[in-house]
Design a protein around this motif. Structure first.
Motif, PDB file in Angstrom:
ATOM      1  N   ARG A   6      -4.989  -4.737 -12.179  1.00 42.50           N
ATOM      2  CA  ARG A   6      -4.083  -3.937 -13.008  1.00 42.50           C
ATOM      3  C   ARG A   6      -2.639  -4.290 -12.693  1.00 42.50           C
ATOM      4  O   ARG A   6      -2.326  -4.862 -11.647  1.00 42.50           O
ATOM      5  N   ARG A   7      -1.783  -3.916 -13.623  1.00 46.87           N
ATOM      6  CA  ARG A   7      -0.357  -4.046 -13.359  1.00 46.87           C
ATOM      7  C   ARG A   7       0.134  -2.770 -12.675  1.00 46.87           C
ATOM      8  O   ARG A   7      -0.568  -1.750 -12.653  1.00 46.87           O
ATOM      9  N   LEU A   8       1.336  -2.814 -12.146  1.00 45.53           N
ATOM     10  CA  LEU A   8       1.948  -1.633 -11.549  1.00 45.53           C
ATOM     11  C   LEU A   8       2.308  -0.630 -12.638  1.00 45.53           C
ATOM     12  O   LEU A   8       2.605  -1.005 -13.772  1.00 45.53           O
ATOM     13  N   THR A   9       2.309   0.632 -12.292  1.00 47.74           N
ATOM     14  CA  THR A   9       2.814   1.643 -13.208  1.00 47.74           C
ATOM     15  C   THR A   9       4.341   1.648 -13.114  1.00 47.74           C
ATOM     16  O   THR A   9       4.922   1.149 -12.126  1.00 47.74           O
ATOM     17  N   GLN A  25       0.826  -1.209   0.000  1.00 53.18           N
ATOM     18  CA  GLN A  25       0.000   0.000   0.000  1.00 53.18           C
ATOM     19  C   GLN A  25       0.862   1.262   0.000  1.00 53.18           C
ATOM     20  O   GLN A  25       0.471   2.303  -0.547  1.00 53.18           O
ATOM     21  N   ASP A  26       2.057   1.150   0.576  1.00 51.38           N
ATOM     22  CA  ASP A  26       2.937   2.314   0.694  1.00 51.38           C
ATOM     23  C   ASP A  26       3.424   2.840  -0.655  1.00 51.38           C
ATOM     24  O   ASP A  26       3.775   4.025  -0.762  1.00 51.38           O
ATOM     25  N   ILE A  27       3.463   1.977  -1.685  1.00 50.68           N
ATOM     26  CA  ILE A  27       4.077   2.394  -2.943  1.00 50.68           C
ATOM     27  C   ILE A  27       3.061   2.636  -4.057  1.00 50.68           C
ATOM     28  O   ILE A  27       3.430   2.979  -5.182  1.00 50.68           O
ATOM     29  N   LEU A  28       1.779   2.478  -3.761  1.00 47.35           N
ATOM     30  CA  LEU A  28       0.757   2.576  -4.798  1.00 47.35           C
ATOM     31  C   LEU A  28       0.235   4.004  -4.986  1.00 47.35           C
ATOM     32  O   LEU A  28       0.091   4.764  -4.025  1.00 47.35           O
ATOM     33  N   ASP A  29      -0.037   4.336  -6.240  1.00 48.40           N
ATOM     34  CA  ASP A  29      -0.676   5.610  -6.561  1.00 48.40           C
ATOM     35  C   ASP A  29      -2.182   5.507  -6.305  1.00 48.40           C
ATOM     36  O   ASP A  29      -2.765   4.424  -6.421  1.00 48.40           O
ATOM     37  N   LYS A  30      -2.801   6.629  -6.003  1.00 52.50           N
ATOM     38  CA  LYS A  30      -4.247   6.631  -5.775  1.00 52.50           C
ATOM     39  C   LYS A  30      -5.023   6.680  -7.083  1.00 52.50           C
ATOM     40  O   LYS A  30      -6.059   6.024  -7.232  1.00 52.50           O
ATOM     41  N   ASP A  31      -4.561   7.462  -8.015  1.00 48.06           N
ATOM     42  CA  ASP A  31      -5.223   7.582  -9.315  1.00 48.06           C
ATOM     43  C   ASP A  31      -4.319   7.002 -10.395  1.00 48.06           C
ATOM     44  O   ASP A  31      -3.227   7.513 -10.640  1.00 48.06           O
ATOM     45  N   VAL A  32      -4.793   5.937 -11.031  1.00 49.41           N
ATOM     46  CA  VAL A  32      -3.986   5.225 -12.023  1.00 49.41           C
ATOM     47  C   VAL A  32      -4.728   5.184 -13.356  1.00 49.41           C
ATOM     48  O   VAL A  32      -5.929   4.902 -13.410  1.00 49.41           O
ATOM     49  N   ASP A  33      -4.020   5.453 -14.420  1.00 45.28           N
ATOM     50  CA  ASP A  33      -4.587   5.444 -15.765  1.00 45.28           C
ATOM     51  C   ASP A  33      -5.208   4.085 -16.077  1.00 45.28           C
ATOM     52  O   ASP A  33      -4.658   3.031 -15.728  1.00 45.28           O
TER      53      ASP A  33
END
Length: 382
Positions: free
Chosen positions: A316-319, A246-254
């Motif tokens: 989804r995959r990671l950005t 959770q620490d490395i995830l963006d809140k808004d992802v394409d």
């Protein structure tokens, strides 16, 4: 963007044209790259480095994960080498330096003197047959006989010529078992023949980032400088609290990072097929309160090893930025390449804070041993 028109001698033009063809870039891009390199390098040479504690070189540099680690440990990079043009692009964007290309074509005498050699060298098989034949004939063998034709040989020849105080090598965990253990045996034997005291450990990055990533770290110290009575331990300081996904995830992802219905169906069917056969292969949904699987250079294909669940839609995959964080890169790190290249680059990189911790241990050990050597020299004078 401004335009500048320049005239160059025929000889310089021919060199630029040759580089343009080799690097598959336009002549304009080559000239811009050369000018940027010159200006940046001039600034770098002028930069005050009086606060730096040691010098190091960055071999098989990738995108500079090791460089960040050793910079943070107080070092000054005096030389870098990386053959992949896209990695060179990312390296230049972040450090303002264009790494040298093919290491096999670099004369070891031309590499600057340095205190620590750093290399994440590729793992290749070694030929044992020639060595066995020489042994049977009672003839001596050396690292050149055993490692010639592999990229590890280039590490050895630089160590032999420049004799840095120490080195740190990084590789996949399976290096120990590669080619039934022969590869690692040759590596240890070759480093020993070069008169370095060698220590190694398999370390997991999950104490610093939310990713289970085991790598072997090999550290060596120059016995010609410090003698044979050298002790070194990988006493690392883990990050507290332990990072989670959770620490490395963006809140808004394409939305483009969400798996298509076709790919998601394929991955589910593929996993079900292998589960029925008793295998554990399949996609991995990363726990938000835990750690992920190991990210690899193949992540660009489907992202299956690390997927993020999404409510009401496909995972989804990671950005690329999340991949950077998963490896411990700062958010200030520039990503100038395509998503595909970025996935490959971060999948091939290192866990930066783990390497930083090892780098600091090496530096502390060198400080201690250098002080001992200095004391011994003073006693001789007295």
């Amino acid at each position: 963007m401004k335009q500048v028109h320049i005239r160059v001698e025929d000889e310089l033009y021919d060199k630029l044209n040759a580089y343009s063809l080799q690097s598959e870039q336009s002549m304009q891009d080559c000239v811009r790259e050369a000018v940027a390199y010159y200006v940046t390098d001039m600034k770098r040479r002028q930069k005050d480095i009086s606060n730096k504690q040691f010098s190091f070189i960055d071999l098989f540099a990738g995108i500079g994960g090791m460089r960040i680690a050793f910079d943070r440990a107080g070092g000054h990079c005096v030389y870098s080498n990386e053959w992949n043009k896209y990695s060179q692009q990312t390296y230049f964007a972040n450090f303002g330096e264009q790494p040298d290309g093919d290491i096999t074509q670099v004369n070891e005498k031309d590499i600057p003197d340095h205190d620590i050699l750093v290399a994440g060298f590729p793992c290749q098989p070694f030929s044992i047959a020639g060595v066995s034949k020489k042994n049977s004939m009672g003839r001596e063998t050396g690292f050149a006989d055993k490692t010639q034709g592999t990229l590890f040989f280039d590490v050895c020849r630089i160590l032999k010529e420049k004799r840095p105080k120490a080195f740190m090598l990084e590789n996949v965990k399976n290096l120990c078992s590669h080619d039934k253990g022969r590869t690692f045996h040759v590596i240890k034997e070759s480093l020993d023949e070069l008169n370095y005291e060698v220590f190694y450990a398999i370390l997991d990055g999950q104490n610093y980032v939310p990713q289970h990533r085991e790598r072997i770290i090999i550290v060596g110290f120059d016995r010609e400088r410090y003698g044979k009575d050298i002790d070194f331990k990988f006493n690392l300081t883990p990050k507290i609290p332990k990072p989670v996904m959770q620490d490395i995830l963006d809140k808004d992802v394409d939305a483009k990072y969400t798996l298509s219905d076709k790919l998601w169906t394929y991955l589910q069917n593929y996993a079900a097929k292998h589960k029925a056969a008793g295998n554990g292969f399949g996609y991995g949904i990363a726990p938000l309160d835990g750690v992920s699987r190991t990210i690899s250079a193949r992540y660009y294909k489907d992202g299956s090893e690390i997927l993020i669940a999404q409510e009401g839609k496909n995972p989804r995959r990671l950005t690329p930025r999340e991949c950077a964080r998963l490896q411990g890169f700062p958010d200030s790190f520039k990503i100038p390449v395509s998503d595909t290249q970025a996935y490959k680059q971060f999948g091939n990189s290192v866990v930066v804070p783990l390497m930083e911790n090892v780098a600091k241990l090496i530096v502390e050990k060198l400080k201690y041993m250098d002080a001992e050597v200095a004391d011994e020299e003073r006693r001789k004078v007295i």
